[in-house]
Design a protein around this motif. Structure first.
Motif, PDB file in Angstrom:
ATOM      1  N   VAL A  46      42.001  27.481  56.691  1.00 49.48           N
ATOM      2  CA  VAL A  46      41.567  28.836  57.057  1.00 49.48           C
ATOM      3  C   VAL A  46      42.182  29.194  58.408  1.00 49.48           C
ATOM      4  CG1 VAL A  46      39.610  30.362  57.466  1.00 49.48           C
ATOM      5  CG2 VAL A  46      39.413  28.499  55.796  1.00 49.48           C
ATOM      6  N   MET A  47      43.035  30.210  58.417  1.00 48.75           N
ATOM      7  CA  MET A  47      43.754  30.585  59.634  1.00 48.75           C
ATOM      8  C   MET A  47      43.015  31.635  60.456  1.00 48.75           C
ATOM      9  SD  MET A  47      47.476  30.891  57.782  1.00 48.75           S
ATOM     10  CE  MET A  47      48.311  31.428  59.265  1.00 48.75           C
ATOM     11  N   GLY A  48      42.291  32.503  59.774  1.00 50.29           N
ATOM     12  CA  GLY A  48      41.566  33.564  60.464  1.00 50.29           C
ATOM     13  C   GLY A  48      40.540  34.164  59.534  1.00 50.29           C
ATOM     14  N   ALA A  49      39.579  34.887  60.110  1.00 45.48           N
ATOM     15  CA  ALA A  49      38.530  35.502  59.306  1.00 45.48           C
ATOM     16  C   ALA A  49      37.997  36.716  60.042  1.00 45.48           C
ATOM     17  CB  ALA A  49      37.404  34.513  59.015  1.00 45.48           C
ATOM     18  N   ALA A  50      37.558  37.708  59.252  1.00 41.04           N
ATOM     19  CA  ALA A  50      36.968  38.917  59.822  1.00 41.04           C
ATOM     20  C   ALA A  50      35.823  39.366  58.930  1.00 41.04           C
ATOM     21  CB  ALA A  50      38.008  40.026  59.959  1.00 41.04           C
ATOM     22  N   GLN A  51      34.762  39.834  59.569  1.00 40.24           N
ATOM     23  CA  GLN A  51      33.622  40.358  58.829  1.00 40.24           C
ATOM     24  C   GLN A  51      33.524  41.851  59.088  1.00 40.24           C
ATOM     25  OE1 GLN A  51      29.883  38.559  59.829  1.00 40.24           O
ATOM     26  NE2 GLN A  51      28.684  39.979  58.581  1.00 40.24           N
ATOM     27  N   TYR A  52      33.362  42.623  58.005  1.00 43.02           N
ATOM     28  CA  TYR A  52      33.284  44.075  58.096  1.00 43.02           C
ATOM     29  C   TYR A  52      31.944  44.550  57.547  1.00 43.02           C
ATOM     30  CZ  TYR A  52      38.338  43.557  58.652  1.00 43.02           C
ATOM     31  OH  TYR A  52      39.575  43.174  59.079  1.00 43.02           O
ATOM     32  N   ALA A  88      32.894  41.215  63.396  1.00 41.04           N
ATOM     33  CA  ALA A  88      33.229  39.971  64.086  1.00 41.04           C
ATOM     34  C   ALA A  88      34.546  39.451  63.543  1.00 41.04           C
ATOM     35  CB  ALA A  88      32.127  38.918  63.901  1.00 41.04           C
ATOM     36  N   HIS A  89      35.227  38.637  64.341  1.00 40.04           N
ATOM     37  CA  HIS A  89      36.473  38.023  63.889  1.00 40.04           C
ATOM     38  C   HIS A  89      36.660  36.703  64.617  1.00 40.04           C
ATOM     39  CE1 HIS A  89      37.915  39.833  67.649  1.00 40.04           C
ATOM     40  NE2 HIS A  89      38.839  38.884  67.638  1.00 40.04           N
ATOM     41  N   ALA A  90      37.497  35.856  64.066  1.00 37.04           N
ATOM     42  CA  ALA A  90      37.802  34.568  64.682  1.00 37.04           C
ATOM     43  C   ALA A  90      39.160  34.109  64.172  1.00 37.04           C
ATOM     44  CB  ALA A  90      36.736  33.516  64.355  1.00 37.04           C
ATOM     45  N   GLY A  91      39.836  33.280  64.975  1.00 34.34           N
ATOM     46  CA  GLY A  91      41.137  32.766  64.569  1.00 34.34           C
ATOM     47  C   GLY A  91      42.213  33.823  64.624  1.00 34.34           C
ATOM     48  N   GLN A  92      43.208  33.674  63.756  1.00 36.51           N
ATOM     49  CA  GLN A  92      44.342  34.609  63.741  1.00 36.51           C
ATOM     50  C   GLN A  92      43.844  36.011  63.432  1.00 36.51           C
ATOM     51  OE1 GLN A  92      47.824  33.120  61.806  1.00 36.51           O
ATOM     52  NE2 GLN A  92      48.602  35.143  61.324  1.00 36.51           N
ATOM     53  N   ALA A  93      44.325  36.973  64.198  1.00 40.52           N
ATOM     54  CA  ALA A  93      43.805  38.333  64.119  1.00 40.52           C
ATOM     55  C   ALA A  93      44.131  38.981  62.778  1.00 40.52           C
ATOM     56  CB  ALA A  93      44.364  39.176  65.261  1.00 40.52           C
ATOM     57  N   ILE A  94      43.146  39.715  62.257  1.00 33.99           N
ATOM     58  CA  ILE A  94      43.312  40.575  61.093  1.00 33.99           C
ATOM     59  C   ILE A  94      43.074  41.996  61.583  1.00 33.99           C
ATOM     60  CG2 ILE A  94      42.426  41.173  58.803  1.00 33.99           C
ATOM     61  CD1 ILE A  94      41.555  38.277  58.490  1.00 33.99           C
ATOM     62  N   GLY A 128      28.459  43.851  53.654  1.00 38.32           N
ATOM     63  CA  GLY A 128      29.828  44.322  53.796  1.00 38.32           C
ATOM     64  C   GLY A 128      30.819  43.408  53.115  1.00 38.32           C
ATOM     65  N   GLN A 129      31.917  43.106  53.809  1.00 38.69           N
ATOM     66  CA  GLN A 129      32.965  42.273  53.222  1.00 38.69           C
ATOM     67  C   GLN A 129      33.403  41.210  54.217  1.00 38.69           C
ATOM     68  OE1 GLN A 129      34.480  45.727  53.954  1.00 38.69           O
ATOM     69  NE2 GLN A 129      32.770  46.411  52.721  1.00 38.69           N
ATOM     70  N   LEU A 130      33.856  40.100  53.653  1.00 39.92           N
ATOM     71  CA  LEU A 130      34.452  39.021  54.434  1.00 39.92           C
ATOM     72  C   LEU A 130      35.897  38.868  53.994  1.00 39.92           C
ATOM     73  CD1 LEU A 130      34.132  36.530  56.398  1.00 39.92           C
ATOM     74  CD2 LEU A 130      33.732  35.184  54.326  1.00 39.92           C
ATOM     75  N   VAL A 131      36.809  38.854  54.959  1.00 35.54           N
ATOM     76  CA  VAL A 131      38.232  38.663  54.676  1.00 35.54           C
ATOM     77  C   VAL A 131      38.672  37.381  55.370  1.00 35.54           C
ATOM     78  CG1 VAL A 131      40.551  39.607  54.906  1.00 35.54           C
ATOM     79  CG2 VAL A 131      38.624  41.137  54.498  1.00 35.54           C
ATOM     80  N   ALA A 132      39.227  36.451  54.590  1.00 38.68           N
ATOM     81  CA  ALA A 132      39.709  35.183  55.141  1.00 38.68           C
ATOM     82  C   ALA A 132      41.206  35.067  54.897  1.00 38.68           C
ATOM     83  CB  ALA A 132      38.974  34.000  54.508  1.00 38.68           C
ATOM     84  N   LEU A 133      41.949  34.761  55.959  1.00 34.74           N
ATOM     85  CA  LEU A 133      43.392  34.535  55.860  1.00 34.74           C
ATOM     86  C   LEU A 133      43.616  33.040  55.669  1.00 34.74           C
ATOM     87  CD1 LEU A 133      46.317  35.519  56.089  1.00 34.74           C
ATOM     88  CD2 LEU A 133      46.130  35.254  58.567  1.00 34.74           C
TER      89      LEU A 133
END
Length: 306
Positions: free
Chosen positions: A215-221, A229-235, A282-287
């Motif tokens: 998991v390189m990055g993650a963002a919660q919308y 919120a976000h963590a790791g590589q930016a989305i 909402g949604q969770l996006v994981a890179l």
């Protein structure tokens, strides 16, 4: 342990914490401030470079941050000849990370999460060595100006000592000018006792997710597509609108296909992948660095509901 006792100077010892996570910055402040350190904070490497004055005594920086990484920060400080030790932090520490940190000029890498008893012994030897080196570099060439009151009497004869203590050479006794005693080795830092009441450095849920392998990055919308919120590589923050649209479209298509509720949407881009899933309201996006990391994300989501 008082840092001023270690450095033999009344000036406070300052540590600059650089991390895009508010929770990590606050957790580090809760650990360091009771030890007597002055804690300054920056939410990015770019802001850290803009706020180096007055120069801190040490920098604690996360490796993965939006924009400039902690590795780039350490490398930039070295290029600018800023003589401040940099200790990096990362959820994943392997041989490659250690090699990259050394190449960038960092003094080490701390694995997140860590406790106060792991943090303090890791940073203090580098911090004390840097302070000692800086003090020696700033010392005047004429050591005779050092006040005698700061030195033990056993090492420095004064005019108040009776002549009987001086050797009888037949010559008048000459008052000896104060001299600086030999610089002793930096005292060893005592082991910090375990403090059950001291808070451990807690990672946010998304930081725990990014610490998973692959998991390189993650963002919660939120439901409106706004980033929470976000963590790791930016989305990109604007991607929240796309993630909401894509999930809505896929859910509607699932109703027509009569395949049940949508669990996730997997998008492949070259060697990397995006996993979009419904999360809370909402949604969770994981890179992802590879497709087979998707089950780890789904297991993490399931743990958030327990």
């Amino acid at each position: 342990m008082n840092p001023s006792d270690l450095t033999h100077t009344p000036a406070p010892t300052t540590i600059l914490v650089v991390d895009d996570s508010v929770s990590v910055r606050k957790a580090l402040e809760r650990i360091l401030a009771p030890q007597g350190y002055v804690v300054r904070m920056a939410d990015s490497a770019e802001n850290a470079l803009l706020n180096l004055e007055p120069l801190p005594d040490m920098i604690l920086a996360d490796i993965l941050m939006p924009g400039m990484s902690g590795l780039e920060l350490a490398r930039t400080l070295g290029d600018r000849h800023v003589n401040v030790p940099v200790m990096l932090m990362s959820g994943i520490v392997d041989d490659v990370t250690q090699r990259d940190a050394t190449s960038a000029g960092a003094c080490g890498v701390l694995r997140k999460p860590f406790t106060p008893t792991e943090l303090l012994p890791a940073i203090e030897p580098h911090l004390q060595a840097a302070l000692a080196a800086r003090k020696n570099a700033q010392a005047p060439a004429a050591d005779a100006a050092l006040p005698t009151a700061h030195l033990p009497e056993a090492h420095l004869p004064t005019a108040h000592q009776p002549a009987a203590h001086l050797p009888e050479t037949g010559m008048p006794a000459i008052e000896q000018a104060p001299v600086q005693p030999p610089v002793s080795a930096v005292p060893a830092i005592p082991e910090v006792p375990a403090a059950p009441q001291a808070p451990a450095l807690a990672l946010s849920p998304l930081e725990q997710l990014v610490a998973l392998n692959g998991v390189m990055g993650a963002a919660q919308y939120g439901p409106d597509g706004q980033a929470r919120a976000h963590a790791g590589q930016a989305i990109p923050e604007a991607f929240g609108m796309y993630s909401r649209f894509l999930l809505t479209t896929a859910t509607t298509a699932g109703l027509h296909l009569q395949r049940g509720d949508l669990s996730s949407l997997h998008l492949a881009y070259g060697e990397h992948a995006l996993l979009i899933t419904p999360h809370q309201d909402g949604q969770l996006v994981a890179l992802l660095s590879r497709a087979d990391a998707a089950p780890s994300v789904q297991q993490w989501q399931a743990s958030q509901h327990n």
